[in-house]
Each structure stands twice: as C-alpha cells, then as structure tokens.
Design a protein around this motif. Sequence first.
Motif, mmCIF file in Angstrom:
data_model
loop_
_atom_site.group_PDB
_atom_site.id
_atom_site.type_symbol
_atom_site.label_atom_id
_atom_site.label_comp_id
_atom_site.label_asym_id
_atom_site.label_seq_id
_atom_site.Cartn_x
_atom_site.Cartn_y
_atom_site.Cartn_z
ATOM 1 N N LYS A 58 0.830 -1.206 0.000
ATOM 2 C CA LYS A 58 0.000 0.000 0.000
ATOM 3 C C LYS A 58 0.863 1.255 0.000
ATOM 4 O O LYS A 58 0.582 2.217 -0.699
ATOM 5 C CB LYS A 58 -0.933 -0.009 1.214
ATOM 6 C CG LYS A 58 -1.927 1.157 1.174
ATOM 7 C CD LYS A 58 -2.885 1.088 2.318
ATOM 8 C CE LYS A 58 -3.948 2.170 2.163
ATOM 9 N NZ LYS A 58 -3.389 3.511 2.115
ATOM 10 N N ARG B 244 -5.112 1.328 -2.239
ATOM 11 C CA ARG B 244 -6.196 0.448 -1.832
ATOM 12 C C ARG B 244 -5.909 -0.119 -0.463
ATOM 13 O O ARG B 244 -4.793 -0.050 0.034
ATOM 14 C CB ARG B 244 -6.362 -0.708 -2.832
ATOM 15 C CG ARG B 244 -6.806 -0.262 -4.211
ATOM 16 C CD ARG B 244 -7.156 -1.449 -5.080
ATOM 17 N NE ARG B 244 -8.233 -2.221 -4.457
ATOM 18 C CZ ARG B 244 -8.043 -3.381 -3.856
ATOM 19 N NH1 ARG B 244 -6.859 -3.897 -3.781
ATOM 20 N NH2 ARG B 244 -9.048 -4.018 -3.321
ATOM 21 N N THR B 245 -6.920 -0.693 0.133
ATOM 22 C CA THR B 245 -6.727 -1.374 1.396
ATOM 23 C C THR B 245 -6.032 -2.714 1.145
ATOM 24 O O THR B 245 -5.828 -3.120 0.022
ATOM 25 C CB THR B 245 -8.086 -1.621 2.078
ATOM 26 O OG1 THR B 245 -8.930 -2.329 1.170
ATOM 27 C CG2 THR B 245 -8.737 -0.289 2.434
ATOM 28 N N GLN B 246 -5.691 -3.376 2.229
ATOM 29 C CA GLN B 246 -4.970 -4.636 2.110
ATOM 30 C C GLN B 246 -5.782 -5.650 1.310
ATOM 31 O O GLN B 246 -6.986 -5.787 1.483
ATOM 32 C CB GLN B 246 -4.675 -5.201 3.489
ATOM 33 C CG GLN B 246 -3.725 -4.343 4.317
ATOM 34 C CD GLN B 246 -3.465 -4.968 5.665
ATOM 35 O OE1 GLN B 246 -3.839 -6.106 5.910
ATOM 36 N NE2 GLN B 246 -2.829 -4.227 6.548
ATOM 37 N N THR B 247 -5.100 -6.374 0.436
ATOM 38 C CA THR B 247 -5.714 -7.449 -0.319
ATOM 39 C C THR B 247 -4.956 -8.732 -0.019
ATOM 40 O O THR B 247 -3.732 -8.758 -0.169
ATOM 41 C CB THR B 247 -5.670 -7.179 -1.830
ATOM 42 O OG1 THR B 247 -6.308 -5.932 -2.100
ATOM 43 C CG2 THR B 247 -6.379 -8.284 -2.598
ATOM 44 N N SER C 78 -16.239 -9.478 -4.279
ATOM 45 C CA SER C 78 -15.864 -8.186 -3.705
ATOM 46 C C SER C 78 -15.811 -8.239 -2.185
ATOM 47 O O SER C 78 -15.001 -7.553 -1.556
ATOM 48 C CB SER C 78 -16.846 -7.102 -4.154
ATOM 49 O OG SER C 78 -18.112 -7.257 -3.523
ATOM 50 N N SER C 79 -16.680 -9.047 -1.578
ATOM 51 C CA SER C 79 -16.670 -9.150 -0.121
ATOM 52 C C SER C 79 -15.436 -9.896 0.378
ATOM 53 O O SER C 79 -14.977 -9.666 1.498
ATOM 54 C CB SER C 79 -17.946 -9.858 0.365
ATOM 55 O OG SER C 79 -17.953 -11.224 -0.019
ATOM 56 N N ASN D 250 -12.389 -7.147 -0.863
ATOM 57 C CA ASN D 250 -12.571 -5.745 -0.516
ATOM 58 C C ASN D 250 -12.449 -4.855 -1.754
ATOM 59 O O ASN D 250 -11.702 -3.866 -1.777
ATOM 60 C CB ASN D 250 -11.557 -5.312 0.556
ATOM 61 C CG ASN D 250 -11.902 -3.975 1.182
ATOM 62 O OD1 ASN D 250 -13.074 -3.582 1.235
ATOM 63 N ND2 ASN D 250 -10.895 -3.260 1.655
ATOM 64 N N ASP E 10 -14.231 -2.338 -4.701
ATOM 65 C CA ASP E 10 -15.383 -1.451 -4.861
ATOM 66 C C ASP E 10 -16.009 -1.675 -6.230
ATOM 67 O O ASP E 10 -15.515 -2.450 -7.046
ATOM 68 C CB ASP E 10 -14.989 0.017 -4.650
ATOM 69 C CG ASP E 10 -13.916 0.480 -5.620
ATOM 70 O OD1 ASP E 10 -13.913 0.034 -6.782
ATOM 71 O OD2 ASP E 10 -13.069 1.302 -5.208
#
Length: 452
Positions: free
Chosen positions: A76, A102-105, A299-300, A303, A305
Amino acid sequence: MTIHRLANHLWRYRVTGLMMTLGVTCLLIFVGTYLLQQSSRHGRHKGWNKKLVKDKAQPAVNPGSSRHDHHYQERKRRSDAHPSDDHQAPKDGSPYNIMKPRTQTPPVVFLKTHKTGSSTVQNLLFRMGERDRATFAFPHHSYMFSYPEKFRAKYVDELPDDSSQYDLLCSNMRLDVEQLKQVMPGNTIYITILREPLRTFESVFSYYTSTVPAFILARRVAETTGHKSAFSLFLESPDAFWDPKEPGNCLGRNPMSFDFGIDSQQWNFTWRTDLALLEETFQLVMIAEHFDESLILLSSLLNLDMEELAYVRLNTRSLQDVIPLDDETKDQISAWNTLDVQLYDFFLQIFLEKVEKYGLERLNSEVTLLRATTNRIKRKCVARTGVYPEELEDLVRPWQTDTVTILGYQIQKNLTKPEQAFCTRLVLPELQYHAHLYFQQYGRDMRAVPTE
C-alpha cells in the motif's frame, strides 16, 4: 638527507597514517553502499510499452507484525508513492486511476477454467494486481503452467528480488492444491469459476476443433461424409473418436473436471474425497450463469469497490460460431460429461447457500449498483463492441483459432491519458495483458516454451 628525514618522519607517524587510510576507506564504502541501495530502488525496467518507471522498494521487516501483514502494508505504501505510466494520475476517487491506493488485499489463486468466462475474471484480477503492485506468480515459460500437466511449484518463475512473497496466481494451470501451497502464502484465498456444462462443452468443442485430436478426427469424418457436422458426429459416438491415453484429448471430455485436477478414470472411487477437498480449498466458486452475483461475493472477499468490479466480457465468439443445442444434443452432452454435471451441480448448491447467507435483498441491491457502474464505465470506455479482429489494432486484438472468430472492443477516442490507460486495460486480451505484466515485473519478455 632530506629523503632520510622524510622517511623517519613517516615511520614515526605510521600508525596515525594507517588509521586515516582505514577511515577514508570505510567512509567510501559507506557512501558507495548507500548510493547502490538508492539506485537499486529505482533502476529496474518496468512499464507499459517498456518504459522506465520507478520500482518497488525493498520492504523492511517489522518485528511487531507478521511477514505477510507487513507485506500488504508495504504494498500500500508503494502504491501511494509510485504513480504508473508517464501521465499525471487523477485523484484517488476517480475510477480511472489505475494505481490508486487500496486497502490490504490477501494473496489470491484463481483457477482459470476453460470456456467458462474465466478470461473476464482474470482481467479483473490483473487490473487489481497491477493497481496494488502485487507480485504475480507467472509461469516460467509462456502463458501456462505446463498445461495439461498438473501444476508444479517448479513451473513458477523466480520471486523478484524486491518481493517477499507471491501475491497473485491466475495463469492457466491444472489444479494441484498441495503444489500450490508450496508457492503461495498460507492465508491465500482460492477462487474459480464454473459454467453450465452443456454450454461449456459446446464452447470447448467450437474453440478447440482444430486442436483436440478427438475433435480433429470428427471434423475429418464430417468433411468426408458431408451429411452431419463434426459436433453431431462426435456426440453420436464419442468413444469412436476419443482416446483417453492421448494427452491432447484432455479437454475432450469433462473439461472443467480436468482443470480441477480430477482423474476421470478414478472418479467413481474418489469423487467424495475430491469434492470434499475442493470445497475445503475454494472460498468461492463463481457461477457463470450468476456472474454479477458472483462478483459481489468476490468483492466481499477481496474488498473491491464497484469500479474495480466493472468488466466487459472477453474472449467471446461471433454468434455465427455458436452451435444451437436441441434437447437430444443436450442429453448427449450430459451423458458424455457426467463428471462436469456433478461438479457443477455440487458447487451451484454451495453458491446458492452463500447467496442466502449473504442476503438476497442485499445482493440484488448491490448487483443493481454494479450493473449501473459497469454500464457507466462501458459508455465512457467502449466505442464499439463485437468488433471483428481485422478491424482491431494488435494491442487489443484477441488471439484467434482456426475454427471460430473471437471478437474484441474499440475504445473511445479523445480520452485523457489516465482514462485511456484504464480503458485499454479493461478491454485488453489475456495474452497481451499477461505479457505486459510479466515485463513490468521482470524487465524482460516472456520465455518461449522449449522446443526439446
């Protein structure tokens, strides 16, 4: 006399001179090491059309966190610090920012099954990985992990020097879970996609008529007799054409089960064990007939969008190449692909259970939003759909087979550079995107498959 006096003077202060020499040497070593570290952070060749861009920084180990968690945080920070391409990136809120933070994937493995809509999912993951500056687990040669052999850890290209782990594996392979676990971190999310078996087999036959030996033989007979199509002749007596000992026939029967690593010859004895292992392995098996709903569930997990879920359907055939299926043909396909029927029915039931758990009303609401977002981005990006290959530029022309025509897209003109970069990636065929990401990661072109 002067030389003798100078020699005595040097001898008297020999220790002091030696210490000064050592001090200067250490200082030079320190400065040289610092400069090398700085240059190594910015010197690797990466980028679209082989441009030089800033590279990823080497993560420093944080004793207060696990190696994997630190890796996500480092990715990130790198996304924040290093814009892509040679243009000014738009604000983070824009869907056309291909490198927005983006947030952590978590790490992801995507089992790319044949003729199921998997190329569309792969494109979405390619875009996600490029945006995150993820480290891809690429095949050592070409675009596949030595398919149709089962996946082996040794088929994966080397881990880049500035990466601590692989983050994303989504190139073609035949599944071997234990071998994948040797490559990917323990917290990896496993996903795949299945399609209704009747249409899957029709598409496989249409696409690989000139590749699968059993299909080739059926076509030759059809050309000789001239009374029936190769597809009809094959389904009337498939055992007359299909040799299970021929490796090239791997997609000629139960193609989805084959991709899942299932041994069709032993299925009756191992199917309960195989299905239990697959259910345990995959956090999500997407269903092509419920594609948008599958994306919401995806997506859930990751994470994502709505803009990140936007897609166009890739690797689609011309309508004239789609074979209509009557009831008799459907029965023949089902009888020949019983393993795929069972596999699909098993995971369709699991998918419906996930939908129920997620909440049908909530899911429908988010699907509506996804479709609206996708349509808005399509209008922005796509000038023409269903474009024949001869009308497309090399960059966006899909790979063609000898028996079907694969259609593509033309993007809009008068786009800003960020919009053009995003829209090009949205419609980019698998082979071109794969080659771009490989060069971006390694600074070299992909290796060809050895001829010997």
